[in-house]
Design an enzyme around this catalytic site. Structure first.
Site, short mmCIF file in Angstrom:
data_model
loop_
_atom_site.label_atom_id
_atom_site.label_comp_id
_atom_site.label_asym_id
_atom_site.label_seq_id
_atom_site.Cartn_x
_atom_site.Cartn_y
_atom_site.Cartn_z
N CYS D 8 0.79 -1.22 0.00
CA CYS D 8 0.00 0.00 0.00
C CYS D 8 0.82 1.28 0.00
O CYS D 8 1.98 1.29 0.40
CB CYS D 8 -0.89 0.07 1.24
SG CYS D 8 -1.97 -1.33 1.45
N GLY D 35 1.08 0.10 -5.16
CA GLY D 35 -0.14 -0.70 -5.19
C GLY D 35 -0.95 -0.39 -6.41
O GLY D 35 -1.28 0.77 -6.64
N ASN D 109 -1.06 1.46 5.57
CA ASN D 109 0.03 0.73 4.91
C ASN D 109 0.72 -0.10 5.98
O ASN D 109 1.18 0.45 6.98
CB ASN D 109 1.01 1.72 4.27
CG ASN D 109 2.24 1.05 3.66
OD1 ASN D 109 3.28 1.68 3.52
ND2 ASN D 109 2.15 -0.23 3.32
N GLY D 110 0.77 -1.39 5.75
CA GLY D 110 1.41 -2.28 6.72
C GLY D 110 0.55 -3.50 6.99
O GLY D 110 -0.42 -3.75 6.27
N CYS D 246 11.64 -1.26 6.85
CA CYS D 246 11.80 -2.41 5.95
C CYS D 246 12.95 -2.12 4.98
O CYS D 246 12.89 -1.17 4.20
CB CYS D 246 10.50 -2.60 5.17
SG CYS D 246 10.63 -3.68 3.75
N TYR D 252 14.00 -2.23 -3.28
CA TYR D 252 13.12 -2.41 -4.43
C TYR D 252 11.83 -1.58 -4.38
O TYR D 252 11.41 -1.04 -5.40
CB TYR D 252 12.76 -3.88 -4.59
CG TYR D 252 11.72 -4.15 -5.64
CD1 TYR D 252 12.05 -4.10 -6.99
CD2 TYR D 252 10.40 -4.41 -5.30
CE1 TYR D 252 11.10 -4.32 -7.97
CE2 TYR D 252 9.44 -4.63 -6.28
CZ TYR D 252 9.79 -4.58 -7.60
OH TYR D 252 8.85 -4.80 -8.57
N SER D 293 14.10 -1.41 -12.09
CA SER D 293 14.48 -1.26 -10.69
C SER D 293 15.95 -1.52 -10.41
O SER D 293 16.53 -0.94 -9.50
CB SER D 293 13.61 -2.19 -9.83
OG SER D 293 13.75 -3.52 -10.26
N ASP D 355 20.54 -7.78 -10.85
CA ASP D 355 19.11 -7.63 -10.53
C ASP D 355 19.00 -7.35 -9.04
O ASP D 355 19.96 -7.58 -8.29
CB ASP D 355 18.32 -8.87 -10.93
CG ASP D 355 16.84 -8.55 -11.16
OD1 ASP D 355 16.41 -7.42 -10.84
OD2 ASP D 355 16.11 -9.43 -11.65
N ASP D 356 17.86 -6.86 -8.59
CA ASP D 356 17.78 -6.50 -7.17
C ASP D 356 17.28 -7.62 -6.29
O ASP D 356 17.51 -7.60 -5.08
CB ASP D 356 16.95 -5.23 -6.98
CG ASP D 356 15.67 -5.26 -7.77
OD1 ASP D 356 14.98 -6.30 -7.75
OD2 ASP D 356 15.35 -4.26 -8.43
N CYS D 392 7.49 -12.49 5.14
CA CYS D 392 7.34 -11.16 5.72
C CYS D 392 5.93 -11.06 6.29
O CYS D 392 4.96 -11.39 5.62
CB CYS D 392 7.54 -10.07 4.67
SG CYS D 392 7.15 -8.42 5.32
N CYS D 444 14.46 -3.57 9.42
CA CYS D 444 13.97 -4.94 9.50
C CYS D 444 14.50 -5.72 8.31
O CYS D 444 14.36 -5.30 7.16
CB CYS D 444 12.44 -4.97 9.50
SG CYS D 444 11.77 -6.66 9.49
N CYS D 447 12.90 -10.99 6.32
CA CYS D 447 12.70 -11.89 5.19
C CYS D 447 14.01 -12.58 4.77
O CYS D 447 13.99 -13.61 4.10
CB CYS D 447 12.10 -11.14 4.00
SG CYS D 447 13.01 -9.65 3.54
#
Lengths: 462, 462, 462, 462
Positions: D8, D35, D109-110, D246, D252, D293, D355-356, D392, D444, D447
């Site tokens: 979001c 989003g 958002n979250g 995050c 990304y 990206s 790539d990311d 995540c 954080c 992941c």
């Protein structure tokens, strides 16, 4: 057109194994006249409820792909006309929610008159509202009672003593399909069977189109539960209940081929015309009806009066809900585009024009003018219902009193303003005779008399 | 439904100063029954033609914005049902083109029977075709004659000796609005006035909805030219011309409130019912009509026979062109969804069911079954036209002979197959009586007799 | 954005057995940058041509259902940007027509300059025009020559001596797929193979995305015919022909990954930046490009000048063709919404901003302002092409001269008006160096010099 | 593409007098990358909240008419990517509700990790849920606390001790605009001013596009209240709070031109490339990035390694969200259609492709193949983040572990399966260095490590 509007139509179907989404879709098509703004279907397969709803007509909202995504052997459906000024997609039904005991879907026809008090109570407990429908308060009531009850039907049963107003409802829980009619019996709700299938619907016409055999109407206050194909009934709220079916269902709302309280709606309308001819005779050459809804009343008037019935208007079937006048100046053409008087039949005639109701009167004025333009010598208007004088609180959209022509103009003024040679209404006294003779004779005529069958309406001291 | 389909409706309007796009739009709404697949409007302001056309109903294709972009004091409009299997957007009309003398717009109702030969000739000269309409060949003929003529009307006049078949046409050139009817007079085309405005339309109902006074029909072979508000006529092709109006316009195509050849269409249908009652009486309790088109014929039958007329079916008005059955298995429900027999009126009755025509017979079978399911004791079918036995080459979409039930089954077989107790048609002999008494009595009944009013049809030796 | 617009992209595919509609669809997606207003696909199965075209992007016009209805082992496709003020659906291509020898489909990139004369000639013979495209005149020429020729390719060959202007074309007849490049070679057109499949396309990027191996470009004046899988060539018009490829294909139109005349387009742009750095050096801290088209030129400038290349802007990828500013007052936000300067990279810097072209200059002004707002100390604008001073008659939409800023303002005025510290263009002399060294060096630079490679343009005395 | 998805983006704007709907619309366009499934706007004029939301991109859902209907001097907006399999329109935000104190609108958002427990508690009190969003549980918490609190901000403050997980939120009450960041600071949320206007947004790029000056980020645990133009802050939950932003926002999610924690996102990506070059060098001729990206990381890698940076791919900008492959067999073309390797730049080269991130690895395999098809001699893959190994729980859509290639294949297997010559990731140790030096360094990386900054996640024993 210048008519009150019904708010909703509902249907619920249980089948042992068959997928019922298509049947609900067909049933809603048959009930489309009860609401054209939004519609929705919720189905249940192995306790999983899936649903889709949106603004639009049934065949606009659903296509083969959407229906194929709705898999379930039981389900409910809803068509809606919203009464609020702005059309809110959020208010489309069925209302589908999750609560303590899983999912619940509700489709509601009618209107509650004590939600303000209930809502305040619930909000004091932290409740949040996401729609502007009274149905959400009903849902909260069910959910709160469910915490204290052994089953959803007991929760509904307990809720009924808290809910005042009109509510013909179908409810689908993870395992059950339930139909409920309020103790006043304002809105029709019937039940039918076809093999093992059980169908609830607002009107019998929805059963007919599915080839389902009508079994009976729900009693006022009754809860009918279908679980694992077995049908049971809770009648705790039936004891003091009595039918107060909305008389306007007979006069205008319901489809002519539906049967309510044992009376074919088309016959009720012919009867209204008959009584109107008795009470308000006229010296005319032909009787014509305003299509489509007033045709049976006109026929009844003609048969009783002996004046020949004639086809007065051609109605253009391509003027649909989405038809929009391109500009302001062309508004005056709209009525003539929709209803073309058949000159040959009205020219030089003294015309008795029967309509079923008048709200604001603006359309009537234009129709009368079109008859005169076509050569009618006299135009006598006969209305097969009494004048609207009061609001309806029970699920009908009658405009506010300041818009009602019968409140704001005397009969003489109005007759003159619309250019009629005479104008007369059916009397309130005859309304009861529209019901079938075998019925208990209960009905609501609050919009004509200001007297309502409930003790209290929020904000109104009755 | 199981009916032949009209191919087109046309309208043309000339005004001194007013913008006519809205009026054309309203007129097309009134003519919508003549074609529901595509529609278009072309208007002309100071020799500049602008237009818009697309697939869809008139009120789907045009909205306020689209209409506001069409500015012009004269214009033409078209509604179309395409006969080819695939619906081609390219075939929508008016056909708007540019040629030697500027822009030209053409709206055509009818069908030519000698385009193959003409097309070959034109292609030998390098012509290219962008549609599959015969109207394009007509346009080429006009354009080629225009090279040799002093005016567009003279070019049209010269073209008429080359064109065989049905063509009621409105043409708009940079400065003129022109209406043309072929020398056989297959398709209706009338003219009206309101103040300085001049309106041409397929049917009088389009004049009515615009408040335009009917003046007269075009004569077979006539060309009417409107230029700078003056109306003139070229009648070179009228000399040997004679009316052969399609009798099926009276029976089914035209709107009941239209007047053709001095006969109100609704009256023609009542007459058909009357003659049918004389020719094919039946011992029945009620007469019902299949809505909407057969209701006048049923009424005529009832009045003549003395058998009570009854409302046999409720027609669902929400089953529109876009309605689609969600799956194959639900097809059988379609008829019942659209037409619900009113059980109370038919139960236990010997029913005489009047319809206006039968093509393939499949729908009739389903309707009869629904009447029996509703309790009808007997079902006698009476058709207010003769059986379809031959193709129509003049702008009607009758299926190929191998699909026509009257070609493929004897009356006995068909009666049995559809489950009727009896079945009878109107005789060919009575058709002429449907026309007004003052008319010249000419009409085309080729689809019933195989005899057509033209000498030669391409590929067919008549 | 403030750019000239390419008018069209074309593709044609022949396969032995495979259905090619999907491949054409993919190819058009790869060519979408050449035209975003309308698109279409025509395919041919056993001499039957079916097609679909409409306004919109390729993936808006076509979906799985539409593509599945296009069955054929050969076909052509087209993307278009229309130059006329009003977007006409009728002008969408391929142009599909029927003529003496059956069906023909044509997809055309370019613009003819002698259609007026031809059209008058054809109209004298009775020709009618249904579009406003010069392609229709080309089609008439083919059709008229076909009458006198043994085959469609011979008709095309004969037509070429009559057609002046830019035309890279793919044509599909009942049995053949044909590609044609005009004798001036204005617009790119290449050919590739994959197994037995033969593909023609405006740019090599369409071949790449289909995994098709590039074989060669068509020569100016060449006709390539594919019939029954065999490829032949007619070169009668090649003799005096010479390449005049539009130099703006290298500068802006073509996709950076396409190869034209042996030169990778991205490399041509880097070269333009390199020459610009040599001709128009600047004392700056960073070089940035206006995304996306000017990034290679900016990189070339940076590498040649030794000034660091930096990412100056973030381009919002969600601002698409359909994005509409909600109100007038918000127009000024539009550029900033689309291109956000990256403050950290430009703040306090002397910025050399490279763009590939300027037409009206309004956007450039806004971009410069946004850089200053983000803290840029100086903004020096470098344009990797010469100033636009003349119209293009060959398939590019350059605005009229009165809108061209380079015509209407001196360099000093313009520099000041847009708020740049300096502004400089690439010289006309360097344009030829953008072509590959092995090429014949022919190109058209008429929009910069007013000198065009054809002898006569209708209405213009060259 | 093979990426995790952000759930979001949010925005909130307060203005003294101006209508803010357009600004919110523009801000959402700038946040669209966060989003793309649904979006919505709610505005408030004199305590009346009006709103609109639907499935689709911002410029698909809103047009000039819809925006003009949203009148208010404060408002909030939301863009959403739904994590559930089925896209539910009901889940679109802002969540607009009515409760004890009137209307409330929430954009979130979250993701919360303790809603199950809370929901059970609320349902025991009769709560009903109409969405499947955790935001509804947040709303209930606010509503329940509001009953006991003096103001909405106090209710939110009290709620924060009950809510565990990620929640950057904007809330609009009848009189206030409130922004909240959870005490862990998972998701970015910043604040800016322009004159009297106050703007909250997920990313600074939304401020930039509105010309709003960045003021500061919210602190973890902070509540910022705007009332009558005055800004106040509640910091009761800030005491023990610490940033755990995050890290994938840097890698990304966020837009390259946004600044988070004082670090330009594009710079963070370049740094990641730089560290990757240090940790995982390669002997290659060129470094290319996977657009868009990974381009900054590729640039960082190139600069650090000294290997030339090259433009490896052309990305087709017309392959949008709605692009659909026409059939199964064409799926394999999808990657090539979207990313075309530029043959001239990669042919014969040893390519280092940056790539990311890699989730499932399927796309990477296709891209590598396309490079080899274009003639790349070697392909070395470098990923500018560590391998995804864990879920995540905080608002990112990482697929389940069984779909993560790094969980299911060894590095050697995976390298071989995708056809790479080598493959290497950035180490977990370097992640902290991506943050700005002045920051508190909290982030954080759950992941990658399976270690999360909260004590308990429902259903997971951490």
């Amino acid at each position: 057109m210048d008519k009150p509007r019904e708010e909703c139509g509902i249907i619920g179907i249980y089948s042992k194994n068959r997928n019922v989404a298509s049947d609900i879709y067909f049933g809603l098509i048959a009930l489309q006249h009860r609401g054209q703004e939004s519609c929705g279907i919720a189905v249940n397969r192995d306790r999983e409820i899936s649903y889709y709803k949106d603004l639009g007509l049934v065949n606009e909202v659903f296509d083969a792909k959407k229906l194929s995504e709705l898999d379930g052997n039981m389900g409910i459906g809803h068509v809606r006309y919203s009464t609020s000024g702005s059309v809110m997609r959020e208010n489309a039904q069925p209302l589908v929610l999750r609560y303590l005991k899983g999912a619940l879907a509700i489709a509601h026809n009618g209107h509650l008159v004590n939600t303000k008090k209930l809502r305040e109570e619930y909000e004091q407990g932290g409740a949040i509202y996401q729609t502007t429908c009274d149905t959400e308060t009903m849902a909260y009531t069910f959910a709160r009672e469910r915490v204290k009850s052994k089953s959803i039907q007991e929760a509904i049963n307990a809720s009924m003593s808290k809910l005042t107003g009109a509510y013909s409802v179908v409810v689908m829980s993870p395992k059950k399909l339930i139909a409920v009619k309020d103790p006043w019996g304002f809105r029709p709700l019937c039940m039918g069977r076809k093999g093992d299938d059980i169908v609830f619907a607002s009107e019998t016409c929805a059963l007919d189109c599915l080839g389902v055999k009508f079994e009976r109407e729900l009693d006022p206050g009754e809860i009918v539960i279908v679980e694992d194909g077995k049908v049971t009934s809770i009648r705790d709220n039936c004891a003091d209940a009595r039918n107060h079916v909305c008389i306007f269902e007979y006069i205008y709302f319901a489809r002519p081929d539906s049967v309510i309280g044992g009376r074919l709606v088309s016959d009720a309308r012919r009867l209204a015309g008959k009584f109107l001819a008795q009470e308000r005779p006229v010296d005319a050459d032909i009787v014509i009806g305003v299509p489509d809804s007033a045709l049976p009343a006109a026929l009844g008037y003609a048969m009783e009066s002996g004046i020949p019935y004639e086809e007065g208007f051609l109605k253009n079937r391509y003027i649909t809900r989405t038809f929009i006048m391109p500009d302001q100046s062309s508004r005056s053409l709209a009525v003539g585009l929709k209803l073309n008087p058949i000159k040959k039949y009205v020219e030089g005639k003294r015309v008795c024009m029967v309509d079923d109701s008048i709200v604001r009167g603006t359309t009537t004025q234009k129709i009368i003018k079109s008859l005169r333009d076509a050569g009618a010598k006299e135009v006598h208007v006969r209305i097969s219902s009494p004048p609207f004088l009061w609001p309806c609180y029970f699920g009908t959209d009658v405009p506010s009193r300041k818009e009602l022509v019968a409140v704001n103009q005397t009969l003489e003024e109005f007759t003159k303003n619309i250019g009629a040679d005479s104008l007369a209404y059916l009397s309130v006294e005859k309304l009861g005779l529209l019901l079938s003779e075998g019925s208990d004779g209960g009905y609501c005529r609050g919009c004509f008399t200001g007297k309502y069958p409930v003790d209290e309406i929020e904000g109104e001291g009755i």
